[in-house]
Scaffold this active site. Structure first.
Site, PDB file in Angstrom:
ATOM      1  N   TYR A  89      42.740  -5.373  27.245  1.00 36.75           N
ATOM      2  CA  TYR A  89      43.448  -5.023  26.041  1.00 36.75           C
ATOM      3  C   TYR A  89      43.983  -6.206  25.345  1.00 36.75           C
ATOM      4  O   TYR A  89      43.725  -6.664  24.168  1.00 36.75           O
ATOM      5  CB  TYR A  89      44.476  -3.788  26.302  1.00 36.75           C
ATOM      6  CG  TYR A  89      43.828  -2.557  26.776  1.00 36.75           C
ATOM      7  CD1 TYR A  89      43.016  -1.988  25.656  1.00 36.75           C
ATOM      8  CD2 TYR A  89      43.859  -2.026  28.017  1.00 36.75           C
ATOM      9  CE1 TYR A  89      42.653  -0.659  26.148  1.00 36.75           C
ATOM     10  CE2 TYR A  89      43.375  -0.902  28.154  1.00 36.75           C
ATOM     11  CZ  TYR A  89      42.585  -0.152  27.318  1.00 36.75           C
ATOM     12  OH  TYR A  89      42.083   0.982  27.583  1.00 36.75           O
ATOM     13  N   PRO A 102      42.468   5.362  21.566  1.00 36.42           N
ATOM     14  CA  PRO A 102      41.918   6.677  21.447  1.00 36.42           C
ATOM     15  C   PRO A 102      42.563   7.854  20.718  1.00 36.42           C
ATOM     16  O   PRO A 102      43.893   7.614  20.435  1.00 36.42           O
ATOM     17  CB  PRO A 102      41.481   7.090  22.845  1.00 36.42           C
ATOM     18  CG  PRO A 102      42.790   6.512  23.489  1.00 36.42           C
ATOM     19  CD  PRO A 102      42.897   5.144  22.774  1.00 36.42           C
ATOM     20  N   HIS A 328      46.425   2.324  23.652  1.00 35.81           N
ATOM     21  CA  HIS A 328      45.833   2.404  24.932  1.00 35.81           C
ATOM     22  C   HIS A 328      46.322   1.532  26.130  1.00 35.81           C
ATOM     23  O   HIS A 328      46.078   1.846  27.227  1.00 35.81           O
ATOM     24  CB  HIS A 328      44.156   2.225  24.817  1.00 35.81           C
ATOM     25  CG  HIS A 328      43.514   2.980  25.808  1.00 35.81           C
ATOM     26  ND1 HIS A 328      44.162   3.601  27.051  1.00 35.81           N
ATOM     27  CD2 HIS A 328      42.274   3.535  25.880  1.00 35.81           C
ATOM     28  CE1 HIS A 328      42.925   4.414  27.653  1.00 35.81           C
ATOM     29  NE2 HIS A 328      42.042   4.429  26.856  1.00 35.81           N
ATOM     30  N   SER A 444      39.268   6.584  37.449  1.00 40.17           N
ATOM     31  CA  SER A 444      40.944   6.349  37.855  1.00 40.17           C
ATOM     32  C   SER A 444      40.836   5.915  39.091  1.00 40.17           C
ATOM     33  O   SER A 444      40.255   6.215  40.065  1.00 40.17           O
ATOM     34  CB  SER A 444      41.323   7.567  37.655  1.00 40.17           C
ATOM     35  OG  SER A 444      42.424   7.438  38.172  1.00 40.17           O
ATOM     36  N   SER A 544      33.549   8.484  28.668  1.00 41.08           N
ATOM     37  CA  SER A 544      34.625   8.887  29.432  1.00 41.08           C
ATOM     38  C   SER A 544      34.627  10.252  29.312  1.00 41.08           C
ATOM     39  O   SER A 544      34.497  11.095  28.279  1.00 41.08           O
ATOM     40  CB  SER A 544      35.736   8.071  28.824  1.00 41.08           C
ATOM     41  OG  SER A 544      36.900   8.475  29.471  1.00 41.08           O
ATOM     42  N   GLN A 545      34.898  11.003  30.306  1.00 39.72           N
ATOM     43  CA  GLN A 545      35.302  12.419  30.323  1.00 39.72           C
ATOM     44  C   GLN A 545      36.893  12.537  30.275  1.00 39.72           C
ATOM     45  O   GLN A 545      37.400  12.220  31.041  1.00 39.72           O
ATOM     46  CB  GLN A 545      34.758  12.908  31.822  1.00 39.72           C
ATOM     47  CG  GLN A 545      35.250  14.392  32.136  1.00 39.72           C
ATOM     48  CD  GLN A 545      34.920  15.034  33.415  1.00 39.72           C
ATOM     49  OE1 GLN A 545      34.183  16.019  33.179  1.00 39.72           O
ATOM     50  NE2 GLN A 545      35.452  14.753  34.294  1.00 39.72           N
TER      51      GLN A 545
END
Length: 633
Positions: A89, A102, A328, A444, A544-545
């Site tokens: 980032y 997002p 984010h 994660s 991404s889920q």
């Protein structure tokens, strides 16, 4: 350097979590070669293999760096978090909207009039304050892992950054600041954006939080003030939508004036931003709402009615287009989901709290933030607006609700829904471009102290073998072979997922080795200069889920100019896919990808169904094998 509050991940009722491991060097290098071999031509791979072997040789550079990383692990709560935060980032110079931030898109709301919309906003703010009170009291229940290796307690650190973080732009790298709780004696406030004007809404008066009726009354005053054309100031929020270096330069020019410094200080210390948007005049389909949430529709619509540096911006459009925009860097999507779901349940669940039971106090009107402008700043506002417009015109978004089946069907096939969908995404991509590419799926690592994410590289050799069997026109593969390859691909994906969530993936480790070499002032090791490594970090497919239990969906833009963003939300009987790409790139098209994805999902289902039918038939046939059938044939 990122400034981050370091708190031990010790919640009242949870033990101290383990530290994230440093994987064995040989394991990472072997996995790296396996991940890139089938995505690289033979000659290039040979070169890469030699470079990797040299790097990992006994007494080589890799061992020196590995030893340093192991020492760093001893000294820090999380050896990778700062490296990762900067790389992912803070060092990134691209504009936050579309490229980084997002969004959560809420179901379309039906407001009869502006008062209705403000009622919704007031209730939303009350829900946000209740959620923040839970966080401040450390009363949020600890999250436990679901899916693979379910039941492990997870680090809750990210929740404590939801309302306390701010990302400052910098010329070369940004800074994420987390304000310590209780450090500020200032009363808590929210910034409300309305008609590109910014207002301070104090949420505490005389040591008592405002109730819903009082918040509504303050929002009505804000709307009235924003409507006063004589007092309208230039749209300074648009500067935060620009590239990070450009915004840092503009911010320096802005801070030369005390008035502007005061306004910035109030924005930078707020709990969150609430954006009261004008109607966009567009048909509010899912795709349109997603676009409006990602970039506000540009300066002609609500693109300047934002302040992108702040972690949470809750958007309430007068036309019912509502959601959340999230910076984010302080936290992952799951934390955004938990907060959004709490707030939506609060809004829809509680009977109206506007009843006359609570007395409404006469409160001072909210203050408009003032800005001093000059010709130089006017010029900067214009170019920032132009650049945002280009981003708006470039984003190609397709929100696709696949209704034929969802998680239940996939589970009935004894397959992991996430791994299944990842393999389907590979099939969709292969149908469009005849190749597989470097793919990112966030995993994660919150099982560890201060854990954020690592990467699951979903374009596995097994996925390639499967997609080839499904698309090869010349060779016809038997269903049994296709199904075997499907199961192999899903197993490979599941195994990589388990490795990633237990801290054994390769991306964070390689980044740590690279950063360690830099800190030791070594010349950049050859492995990181190799074109294979560079290409392996260009994530043409970024996935991404983000599952939800309340009706809403998450989406984001691609991370490279020739790439796709693919966010998905699997439900029991359907799956929502949000596919994004850029119009300026001729290789990509969101509609083409969605069509291929839809075809692929149907083909995989048909394969599973045919195989089940064949297996049933076989089982029925074998039941009578004791006696030869006496038939006339």
């Amino acid at each position: 350097m990122p400034i981050l509050k370091k708190e031990m991940s010790r919640d009242r009722d949870s033990q101290v979590l383990p530290k994230v491991p440093v994987p064995p060097l040989k394991q990472t290098l072997d996995t790296y070669l396996k991940c890139v071999q089938h995505l690289t031509n033979e000659e290039q791979f040979k070169k890469t293999k030699a470079i990797v072997e040299k790097f990992g040789a006994p007494g080589g550079v890799g061992e020196v760096l590995q030893k340093k990383l192991l020492q760093r692990r001893e000294k820090t709560a999380n050896w990778v978090s700062d490296y990762w935060l900067e790389d992912m980032y803070l060092n990134n110079r691209l504009a936050l909207p579309v490229n980084s931030s997002p969004v959560m898109v809420f179901p379309k709301q039906t407001f009869r009039d502006h008062k209705d919309a403000l009622r919704f906003a007031a209730r939303l703010i009350r829900g946000v304050l209740d959620y923040k009170a839970l966080i401040d009291a450390r009363a949020l229940p600890v999250d436990f892992a679901r899916g693979q290796l379910a039941g492990t307690p997870l680090c809750m650190e990210q929740y404590y950054r939801l309302f306390t973080s701010y990302r400052y732009p910098g010329l070369k790298t940004d800074t994420l600041k987390v304000h310590m709780n209780g450090a500020s004696s200032e009363p808590e406030h929210i910034i409300v954006a309305c008609k590109n004007q910014f207002f301070v809404l104090d949420v505490v008066a005389n040591s008592k939080q405002l109730n819903e009726t009082e918040i509504l009354s303050q929002l009505e005053k804000i709307m009235k003030m924003a409507g006063n054309a004589e007092e309208r100031l230039p749209p300074f929020g648009i500067l935060t939508s620009d590239g990070r270096t450009e915004w840092a330069q503009a911010r320096e020019a802005l801070t030369k004036d005390q008035t502007n410094r005061d306004s910035l200080a109030l924005i930078e210390s707020c709990l969150c931003v609430v954006c009261l948007d004008e109607p966009s005049g567009l048909e509010p389909r899912d795709t349109t709402r997603a676009l409006l949430m990602l970039h506000g529709g540009g300066r002609e619509k609500n693109g300047a009615n934002r302040w992108y540096d702040k972690s949470l911006q809750f958007v309430v459009g007068l036309d019912g287009v509502c959601g959340v925009v999230c910076e984010h860097s302080p936290f992952e999507g799951i934390v955004l989901v938990q907060c959004s779901e709490f707030v939506m349940k609060y809004i829809t669940g509680s009977p109206c709290k506007m009843a006359g039971a609570t007395s409404v106090r006469e409160l001072p009107a909210p203050r408009r933030l003032l800005w001093k402008c000059n010709p130089h700043l006017h010029g900067l506002l214009a170019v920032s607006g132009d650049r945002l417009q280009r981003l708006v015109n470039n984003l190609d978004m397709d929100v696709f609700k696949f209704k034929v089946y969802g998680k239940e069907f996939i589970k009935s096939q004894k397959m992991s829904p996430d791994a299944f969908i990842q393999v389907a995404l590979q099939l969709g991509f292969y149908k469009c471009s005849g190749r597989l590419v470097s793919t990112y799926e966030s995993a994660s690592i919150r099982r560890f102290q201060e854990g954020r994410v690592d990467n699951i590289r979903s374009a596995t050799p097994e996925a390639l073998a499967f997609v080839k069997s499904m698309t090869d026109e010349r060779a016809t593969f038997a269903d049994s072979e296709k199904l075997k390859r499907l199961r192999d691909a899903i197993n490979a994906q599941t195994n990589y997922t388990i490795a990633a969530i237990t801290g054994m993936a390769i991306d964070n480790h390689l980044l740590g080795l690279l950063r360690t070499a830099k800190e030791l002032n070594m010349e950049k090791p050859e492995i990181f200069c190799d074109e294979t490594y560079v290409a392996s970090n260009q994530f043409i497919l970024s996935t991404s889920q983000v599952p939800t239990t309340v009706e809403m969906f998450c989406c984001y833009g691609p991370v490279v100019p020739n790439g796709y963003g693919a966010c998905y939300n699997p439900q029991s009987d359907h799956i929502i896919f949000c596919v994004s790409s850029f119009w300026e790139n001729t290789e990509t098209s969101s509609a083409v990808f969605v069509k291929a994805l839809n075809e692929g999902l149907l083909e995989i289902r048909d394969l599973c169904n045919r195989s089940s039918a064949a297996a049933t038939k076989l089982a029925e046939g074998s039941q009578g094998t004791g006696q030869p059938h006496k038939s006339g044939k």
